[in-house]
Motif scaffolding. Structure first.
Motif, short mmCIF file in Angstrom:
data_model
loop_
_atom_site.label_atom_id
_atom_site.label_comp_id
_atom_site.label_asym_id
_atom_site.label_seq_id
_atom_site.Cartn_x
_atom_site.Cartn_y
_atom_site.Cartn_z
N PRO A 111 12.36 -2.19 -22.11
CA PRO A 111 13.14 -2.38 -20.89
C PRO A 111 12.51 -3.48 -20.02
N ILE A 112 13.34 -4.35 -19.46
CA ILE A 112 12.90 -5.39 -18.53
C ILE A 112 13.79 -5.26 -17.30
N ASN A 113 13.21 -4.79 -16.20
CA ASN A 113 14.00 -4.47 -15.01
C ASN A 113 13.64 -5.35 -13.82
N LEU A 114 14.66 -5.76 -13.07
CA LEU A 114 14.47 -6.36 -11.77
C LEU A 114 14.33 -5.21 -10.78
N ARG A 115 13.30 -5.26 -9.95
CA ARG A 115 12.99 -4.11 -9.09
C ARG A 115 12.87 -4.56 -7.63
N TRP A 116 13.42 -3.75 -6.74
CA TRP A 116 13.27 -3.99 -5.30
C TRP A 116 12.59 -2.77 -4.70
N THR A 117 11.47 -3.00 -4.01
CA THR A 117 10.67 -1.91 -3.46
C THR A 117 10.64 -1.99 -1.95
N VAL A 118 10.76 -0.82 -1.31
CA VAL A 118 10.62 -0.69 0.13
C VAL A 118 9.45 0.24 0.38
N GLY A 119 8.46 -0.22 1.15
CA GLY A 119 7.29 0.60 1.44
C GLY A 119 7.46 1.32 2.76
N PHE A 120 7.26 2.63 2.74
CA PHE A 120 7.32 3.41 3.97
C PHE A 120 5.95 3.45 4.64
N SER A 121 4.92 3.33 3.86
CA SER A 121 3.54 3.22 4.34
C SER A 121 2.73 2.63 3.19
N LEU A 175 3.56 6.25 -5.36
CA LEU A 175 2.69 7.14 -4.60
C LEU A 175 1.24 6.71 -4.74
N LEU A 176 0.50 6.69 -3.63
CA LEU A 176 -0.94 6.45 -3.61
C LEU A 176 -1.36 5.13 -4.23
N GLY A 177 -0.45 4.17 -4.32
CA GLY A 177 -0.77 2.85 -4.82
C GLY A 177 -0.85 2.72 -6.34
N HIS A 178 -0.91 3.81 -7.07
CA HIS A 178 -1.07 3.74 -8.52
C HIS A 178 -0.03 4.54 -9.31
N VAL A 236 3.15 5.37 0.30
CA VAL A 236 4.44 5.80 -0.27
C VAL A 236 5.45 4.66 -0.19
N GLY A 237 6.19 4.47 -1.27
CA GLY A 237 7.27 3.50 -1.31
C GLY A 237 8.38 4.00 -2.22
N ALA A 238 9.55 3.38 -2.11
CA ALA A 238 10.67 3.74 -2.97
C ALA A 238 11.20 2.46 -3.61
N TYR A 239 11.77 2.58 -4.81
CA TYR A 239 12.29 1.41 -5.49
C TYR A 239 13.61 1.73 -6.19
#
Length: 195
Positions: free
Chosen positions: A95-105, A148-151, A108-111
């Motif tokens: 799989p090769i995905n284009l990803r958009w991430t929003v960081g809440f802190s 979560l937690l950067g990793h 924690v972030g969501a993509y």
């Protein structure tokens, strides 16, 4: 003219700064897939069948924009039940995905992610050669998840076939007649750890 030169200089500085902050991370990804075969013949049960996948993964991210690309090389296995018995398919999926991430802190972030997936059949065991998988397949992913937690990353995606994944045959081995094709669509839940 001075304003134009100043604007161009700011754009050039930003363009140089973005790649300097780009991040490349490598890790391992594993998860559960639940496949649903869409068959054009009632010979088989098309109920959901569970399998697993595991393999290395990489992620390239531009932090200022939250845009990035992730790719993996995954060993994938799933099963299919029929009146004849249970069968399994093994493949390498890329799989090769284009990803958009929003960081809440910073913790924690969501993509959300979309992109193609290329599959290569590396082994299947079928009953009486009734069903035949293609050697190569192309499908499309749509997914979302949490960082979560950067990793650690936890995600879910839906993978749907763009073309038939194989053919269904009827008859004995000497005289097989192709009666239709089938598509494999898959829900996947994954966990990835990036170093």
């Amino acid at each position: 003219m001075k304003k134009l030169l100043s604007t161009l200089m700011v754009i050039a500085c930003l363009a140089l700064a973005i790649p300097a902050q780009a991040q490349i991370k490598f890790g391992v990804k594993a998860g559960l897939n639940v496949s649903k075969l869409h068959l054009s013949e009632e010979t088989f049960s098309s109920d959901n069948r569970a399998g697993f996948f595991v393999g290395p993964t990489a992620e390239f991210t531009l932090p200022l924009l939250g845009l990035g690309i992730d790719g993996s090389v995954l060993y994938n296995q799933f099963g299919v039940d029929s009146e004849e018995g249970t069968s399994t398919k093994k493949s390498i999926e890329i799989p090769i995905n284009l990803r958009w991430t929003v960081g809440f802190s910073s913790l924690v972030g969501a993509y959300v992610a979309v992109g193609p997936q290329f599959g290569f059949n590396v082994g299947d065991r079928w009953f009486d050669e009734v069903c035949e998988f293609k050697k190569n397949t192309t499908s499309f992913n749509v997914g979302a998840g949490l960082k979560l937690l950067g990793h650690l990353q936890v995600g879910a995606n839906y993978n749907f076939a763009l073309k038939d994944n194989g053919k269904i045959h009827r008859g004995d081995i000497e005289d097989l007649t192709t009666i239709g094709g089938f598509k494999q669509n898959t829900w996947q839940v994954s966990v990835a750890y990036l170093f």
